[in-house]
Design a protein around this motif. Structure first.
Motif, short mmCIF file in Angstrom:
data_model
loop_
_atom_site.label_atom_id
_atom_site.label_comp_id
_atom_site.label_asym_id
_atom_site.label_seq_id
_atom_site.Cartn_x
_atom_site.Cartn_y
_atom_site.Cartn_z
N ALA A 34 43.01 -8.10 55.16
CA ALA A 34 42.05 -7.38 56.00
C ALA A 34 41.25 -6.37 55.18
O ALA A 34 40.05 -6.21 55.38
N ALA A 35 41.91 -5.70 54.25
CA ALA A 35 41.20 -4.74 53.39
C ALA A 35 40.20 -5.46 52.49
O ALA A 35 39.08 -4.99 52.30
N GLU A 36 40.59 -6.61 51.96
CA GLU A 36 39.66 -7.37 51.13
C GLU A 36 38.49 -7.89 51.95
O GLU A 36 37.36 -7.93 51.47
N ALA A 37 38.72 -8.24 53.19
CA ALA A 37 37.63 -8.68 54.06
C ALA A 37 36.63 -7.55 54.27
O ALA A 37 35.41 -7.78 54.30
N GLN A 38 37.11 -6.32 54.38
CA GLN A 38 36.21 -5.17 54.50
C GLN A 38 35.38 -4.99 53.23
O GLN A 38 34.18 -4.72 53.29
N ILE A 39 36.03 -5.15 52.08
CA ILE A 39 35.32 -5.06 50.79
C ILE A 39 34.25 -6.15 50.72
O ILE A 39 33.11 -5.88 50.32
N ALA A 40 34.61 -7.36 51.09
CA ALA A 40 33.65 -8.47 51.05
C ALA A 40 32.48 -8.21 51.98
O ALA A 40 31.33 -8.50 51.63
N ALA A 41 32.73 -7.65 53.15
CA ALA A 41 31.65 -7.34 54.09
C ALA A 41 30.72 -6.26 53.53
O ALA A 41 29.49 -6.36 53.66
N GLN A 42 31.29 -5.25 52.89
CA GLN A 42 30.47 -4.20 52.29
C GLN A 42 29.62 -4.77 51.15
O GLN A 42 28.45 -4.41 51.00
N ALA A 43 30.21 -5.65 50.36
CA ALA A 43 29.48 -6.27 49.26
C ALA A 43 28.34 -7.14 49.80
O ALA A 43 27.23 -7.12 49.28
N HIS A 44 28.64 -7.90 50.83
CA HIS A 44 27.61 -8.76 51.44
C HIS A 44 26.46 -7.93 51.99
O HIS A 44 25.29 -8.27 51.81
N GLN A 45 26.79 -6.83 52.66
CA GLN A 45 25.77 -5.95 53.23
C GLN A 45 24.88 -5.35 52.13
O GLN A 45 23.69 -5.17 52.32
N ALA A 46 25.48 -5.05 50.99
CA ALA A 46 24.73 -4.48 49.87
C ALA A 46 24.02 -5.55 49.03
O ALA A 46 23.27 -5.22 48.12
N GLY A 47 24.30 -6.82 49.32
CA GLY A 47 23.70 -7.89 48.53
C GLY A 47 24.25 -7.94 47.11
O GLY A 47 23.52 -8.19 46.17
N ALA A 48 25.53 -7.66 46.97
CA ALA A 48 26.15 -7.57 45.65
C ALA A 48 27.43 -8.39 45.60
O ALA A 48 27.96 -8.81 46.64
N SER A 49 27.92 -8.62 44.41
CA SER A 49 29.24 -9.22 44.24
C SER A 49 30.23 -8.09 44.02
O SER A 49 29.84 -6.95 43.79
N TYR A 50 31.52 -8.40 44.10
CA TYR A 50 32.52 -7.35 43.93
C TYR A 50 33.65 -7.81 43.03
O TYR A 50 33.90 -9.00 42.89
N LYS A 51 34.29 -6.82 42.44
CA LYS A 51 35.46 -7.05 41.59
C LYS A 51 36.50 -6.02 42.00
O LYS A 51 36.23 -4.81 41.96
N ALA A 61 47.40 -1.15 53.49
CA ALA A 61 46.79 -1.69 52.28
C ALA A 61 45.56 -0.86 51.91
O ALA A 61 44.77 -0.50 52.78
N TYR A 62 45.43 -0.57 50.64
CA TYR A 62 44.30 0.19 50.11
C TYR A 62 43.74 -0.56 48.91
O TYR A 62 44.47 -0.89 47.99
N ILE A 63 42.45 -0.81 48.94
CA ILE A 63 41.80 -1.55 47.86
C ILE A 63 40.58 -0.76 47.37
O ILE A 63 39.82 -0.24 48.17
N SER A 64 40.42 -0.73 46.06
CA SER A 64 39.22 -0.19 45.43
C SER A 64 38.52 -1.35 44.73
O SER A 64 39.17 -2.23 44.16
N ALA A 65 37.21 -1.33 44.78
CA ALA A 65 36.45 -2.40 44.14
C ALA A 65 35.16 -1.83 43.57
O ALA A 65 34.75 -0.72 43.91
N GLU A 66 34.55 -2.61 42.70
CA GLU A 66 33.29 -2.23 42.08
C GLU A 66 32.24 -3.27 42.48
O GLU A 66 32.45 -4.46 42.30
N LEU A 67 31.15 -2.80 43.06
CA LEU A 67 30.03 -3.68 43.42
C LEU A 67 29.10 -3.79 42.23
O LEU A 67 28.79 -2.80 41.57
N THR A 68 28.63 -4.99 41.97
CA THR A 68 27.63 -5.21 40.92
C THR A 68 26.54 -6.11 41.49
O THR A 68 26.80 -7.02 42.25
N LYS A 69 25.31 -5.81 41.10
CA LYS A 69 24.17 -6.62 41.56
C LYS A 69 23.72 -7.53 40.47
O LYS A 69 23.90 -7.34 39.34
#
Length: 69
Positions: A34-51, A61-69
């Motif tokens: 569920a946390a990764e799904a939130q990260i994926a949604a934020q990345a999609h909204q920003a038009g970016a990929s994530y790591k 669950a707590y996840i940190s990620a980096e968005l890159t365009k």
């Protein structure tokens, strides 16, 4: 000597421009999926990929990620 200074300047400016596209984001949920799904949604909204840079599960669950365009 001038070539070395120019080369160093180009490398420094390249590092700054690549770093400016990265953005850190976090998400929390009851499961890692569920946390990764939130990260994926934020990345999609920003038009970016994530790591994903870190993840932990401790009463949630707590996840940190980096968005890159």
């Amino acid at each position: 000597m001038k070539n070395i200074k120019t080369f160093v300047a180009v490398i420094a400016l390249s590092a700054v421009s690549f770093g400016s596209f990265a953005q850190s984001i976090t998400a929390s949920a009851s499961t890692l999926d569920a946390a990764e799904a939130q990260i994926a949604a934020q990345a999609h909204q920003a038009g970016a990929s994530y790591k994903i840079t870190s993840a932990r599960f401790n009463n949630g669950a707590y996840i940190s990620a980096e968005l890159t365009k």
